[in-house]
Write an enzyme that holds these catalytic residues in place. Structure first.
Site, PDB file in Angstrom:
ATOM      1  CB  VAL A 202      -0.920   0.045   1.238  1.00 43.88           C
ATOM      2  CG1 VAL A 202      -1.778   1.307   1.218  1.00 43.88           C
ATOM      3  CG2 VAL A 202      -1.806  -1.186   1.306  1.00 43.88           C
TER       4      VAL A 202
ATOM      5  N   GLY B  47       3.414   2.391  -1.760  1.00 43.04           N
ATOM      6  CA  GLY B  47       4.855   2.263  -2.007  1.00 43.04           C
ATOM      7  C   GLY B  47       5.770   2.575  -0.845  1.00 43.04           C
TER       8      GLY B  47
ATOM      9  CD  GLU C 175       1.118  -1.742 -15.385  1.00 40.76           C
ATOM     10  OE1 GLU C 175       1.041  -2.791 -16.047  1.00 40.76           O
ATOM     11  OE2 GLU C 175       1.091  -1.702 -14.142  1.00 40.76           O
TER      12      GLU C 175
ATOM     13  CG  ASP D  74      -3.332  -0.172  -7.928  1.00 42.37           C
ATOM     14  OD1 ASP D  74      -2.520  -1.111  -7.886  1.00 42.37           O
ATOM     15  OD2 ASP D  74      -3.156   0.922  -7.352  1.00 42.37           O
TER      16      ASP D  74
ATOM     17  CE  LYS E 227      -1.592   0.358  -4.479  1.00 41.13           C
ATOM     18  NZ  LYS E 227      -1.267   1.376  -5.512  1.00 41.13           N
TER      19      LYS E 227
ATOM     20  N   GLY F  62       7.462   2.924  -7.730  1.00 42.98           N
ATOM     21  CA  GLY F  62       8.854   3.136  -8.131  1.00 42.98           C
ATOM     22  C   GLY F  62       9.760   2.110  -7.480  1.00 42.98           C
TER      23      GLY F  62
END
Lengths: 432, 432
Positions: free
Chosen positions: B132, B134, B190, B201, B205, B302
């Site tokens: 969750v 990053g 993407e 997505d 989370k 990232g």
């Protein structure tokens, strides 16, 4: 199931919050720890005083020995403040194998490493999340959440009083003295506001943050401090015009293993995440080599927010008790302290001063800057009401503190410079 | 000193970041754990592929058994993605007494509680901070930093792709399709952006956040989802005009022990801390009964940010190994799940629709709202280019989802209503 026994030192604003949270959230706490929490003794100055919380009168004591020397107490929560005497009492408690949770930033900034060593020697936990930025779990985030990263910079709005004052001054265009009065009436500033407005409170928190974030023992004396009392409406107008927000910012930065820590009014680029932290809120911006930019935002003070951090620390102590691993999470600083010299502290600066309005004045001034290799990002010259004077505002490109202070000294000696009105550190880029 | 042996499942973007951080920060990690960390085996699909990091070729394997069944491996780090197969492999690893750190939100949202139970049964740790937001240590903040508080609301910008797109659309006034292309070129979206732009997505989370924050097993199916693909420039213009910022917001809220969880485009008051979270950044706003408002901000994706969370989880696993307390920090949900019914989900709404421009139309429309006791905070009527049509924009006062959906259905049946253009949830107060 035998309850875990707590001794509470102090029953003021924060202490009352601790009592409230332990009472109101008993079910959640019990679920996490597996044992109930019981407040066994509370140290107060006056047994008869009216309290914000109802508490069994037999729990109150005016004798600290009833807590720090009591074999019945497992954990001491310190929310009474004070430095030398409090330190001695907590050392006594630790030697008696009592875990300690404290909100005392003055104590931790001055004697944190000594207390932590004693805690470790005695197999005790000592946590102090509430000492920095009230309800924001910033210390735990540095120690756990970002433990794998190399933290290179921290910037904090860690004093709610000054942030409230600067926010109001910016938004209302009011003078410092007027807003200070308003803050005092609302309870956001104390009757004697010195520690807040001179930046001392923020300096203590930055010393604690830098010590943890850089794993290096940073002392309070290492923090360069400047307060907000001389900031004028005119400074704030220029800040806005140039695309900056004026904030009291604590900066802790490490480069090539050398550290600088300061607290000072700073012109912060409007786009910076800290620029939108307003009113009495606090926030700590952390830059890590791998993670990049993160920010932790929340209430920096107040009864229940501060008590949330304290009782969350208490939960960790109690979980550790159940597992038998108290005192094992204290990590001594990894590095020897190395401080940057003034020629190594680099920053942009804002400078405002008045000059006599004569031919050649600007040439003399720019010569002083260029001799030291300091170039301008922006320069404005405007007439002022007093006749024969001009106001000059400069934002420099990055320069060393040594060069900037040298320039200031030279400018003051220049006959054409009438008065240096203000100078501030600048972080980031404002409007172009 | 014997190193702690890691098996890495996957060597893509995040896996390479994990290798880099373990290499570059070995000294800091060693200081915290007291033992070196060694990457012992890495699962890849193709042994010959060029890698972003240099890695000893003998460490690579294409056979997952070499990791999950290897007696030499202490901890498995899963960064390969996938659901059913990955789940079975991790169960196998846990049964072999290997601790697991994963960044897999799909897996944790669907099978988190099953995996956590198995971890607990086997005395293993299972951490998933990176799943969750990053690099933001939000899960640990909920579990530790705010452990003593009763969390009542969480709002998250937890998908960087959609936040990037909405920020660009707002700032540049560009159309969704154009900005999506730009995001794809920059690597923020993407080639098949469905999971991001349709909100799936973010929903995963939010299911993970709600489960932890409310200590209640929330399933992915419990999350109401709406994506950003139909948001128009006109909607964004109105949002700005009314003092709001359009964000894809995940909301998880609890009242009287009943929960609602949703992901939807939301008009957020400009003064809200989440409103200034721009571009690909993520942030989670947490409201606790005692602490009040807090916010955790940082990079949501990232290579290195996500790897920071993974390796920080790894540090906790390894500290626990040294103390012999693995698997003890997993807490099962405290409460039975109770979801709010549509008549209990309260919110303000923004509604934009076109009507034929005739006498009495507005009276018919307002009657539909007032029948259900829904009043207006704002109503605007403007002509549109198509002749004979008017555009009506309404911001309601708080109403239930049931009533609002009923109103929408009735409006659609009204002959004078030409087309319902858009409707969004509204949080906070815009301009007056």
């Amino acid at each position: 199931m035998e309850p875990i026994a707590i001794g509470l030192l102090g029953l003021g604003t924060v202490g009352s919050g601790v009592v409230q949270i332990i009472e109101n959230h008993q079910e959640k706490l019990m679920h996490q720890i597996g044992r109930p929490i019981q407040i066994k003794k509370v140290l107060v100055k006056d047994l008869k005083k009216e309290r914000a919380v109802t508490i069994e009168p037999t729990l109150l004591t005016t004798n600290i020995e009833d807590i720090i020397n009591s074999p019945e107490i497992d954990v001491v929560i310190e929310v009474m403040g004070g430095i030398e005497e409090t330190k001695n009492s907590l050392i006594q408690a630790l030697k008696n194998k009592k875990h300690v949770v404290t909100a005392n930033k003055d104590l931790m900034a001055l004697h944190g490493s000594e207390l932590l060593s004693i805690a470790m020697e005695n197999g005790c936990d000592l946590f102090y999340e509430a000492s920095v930025a009230g309800g924001i779990p910033i210390l735990r985030s540095l120690v756990d959440g970002l433990s794998s990263d190399h933290i290179t910079k921290m910037m904090g709005i860690v004093n709610g009083t000054t942030n409230f004052i600067l926010t109001k001054m910016s938004k209302q265009g009011s003078a410092y003295e007027d807003v200070l009065k308003e803050a005092q009436q609302l309870g956001y500033a104390e009757a004697d506001p010195t520690s807040d407005v001179e930046g001392l409170d923020a300096a203590r928190k930055m010393a604690i943050l830098a010590t943890l974030g850089f794993s290096m023992k940073i002392d309070l004396d290492d923090v360069k401090v400047q307060g907000i009392t001389t900031i004028t409406e005119r400074d704030l107008q220029y800040a806005k015009q140039l695309g900056y927000t004026m904030k009291l910012i604590g900066i802790a930065q490490i480069e090539d293993d050398k550290v600088e820590v300061s607290v000072q009014p700073t012109l912060l680029a409007e786009a910076h995440p800290l620029s939108s932290v307003n009113d009495e809120y606090n926030a700590v911006y952390v830059y890590g080599e791998a993670v990049g930019e993160t920010m932790f935002y929340g209430p920096g003070a107040g009864s229940l927010p501060t008590a949330t951090s304290i009782v969350s620390d208490l939960v960790v102590v109690l979980k550790n008790m159940v597992l038998g691993v108290n005192g094992k999470s204290i990590i001594s600083p990894q590095y020897e302290k190395k401080l940057k010299a003034p020629h190594e502290i680099l920053s942009k600066y804002f400078l405002r001063f008045h000059v006599t309005d004569k031919v050649g004045v600007l040439a003399n001034i720019t010569a002083i800057f260029s001799e030291r290799g300091v170039s301008f990002e922006k320069i404005l010259q405007l007439p002022v009401k007093e006749k024969g004077l001009s106001e000059i505002v400069i934002v420099t490109h990055s320069t060393s503190l040594e060069d900037f202070e040298g320039i200031l000294a030279q400018l003051e000696m220049l006959p054409s410079v009438h008065e240096i009105k203000s100078s501030y550190r600048v972080e980031g880029n404002g409007h172009s």
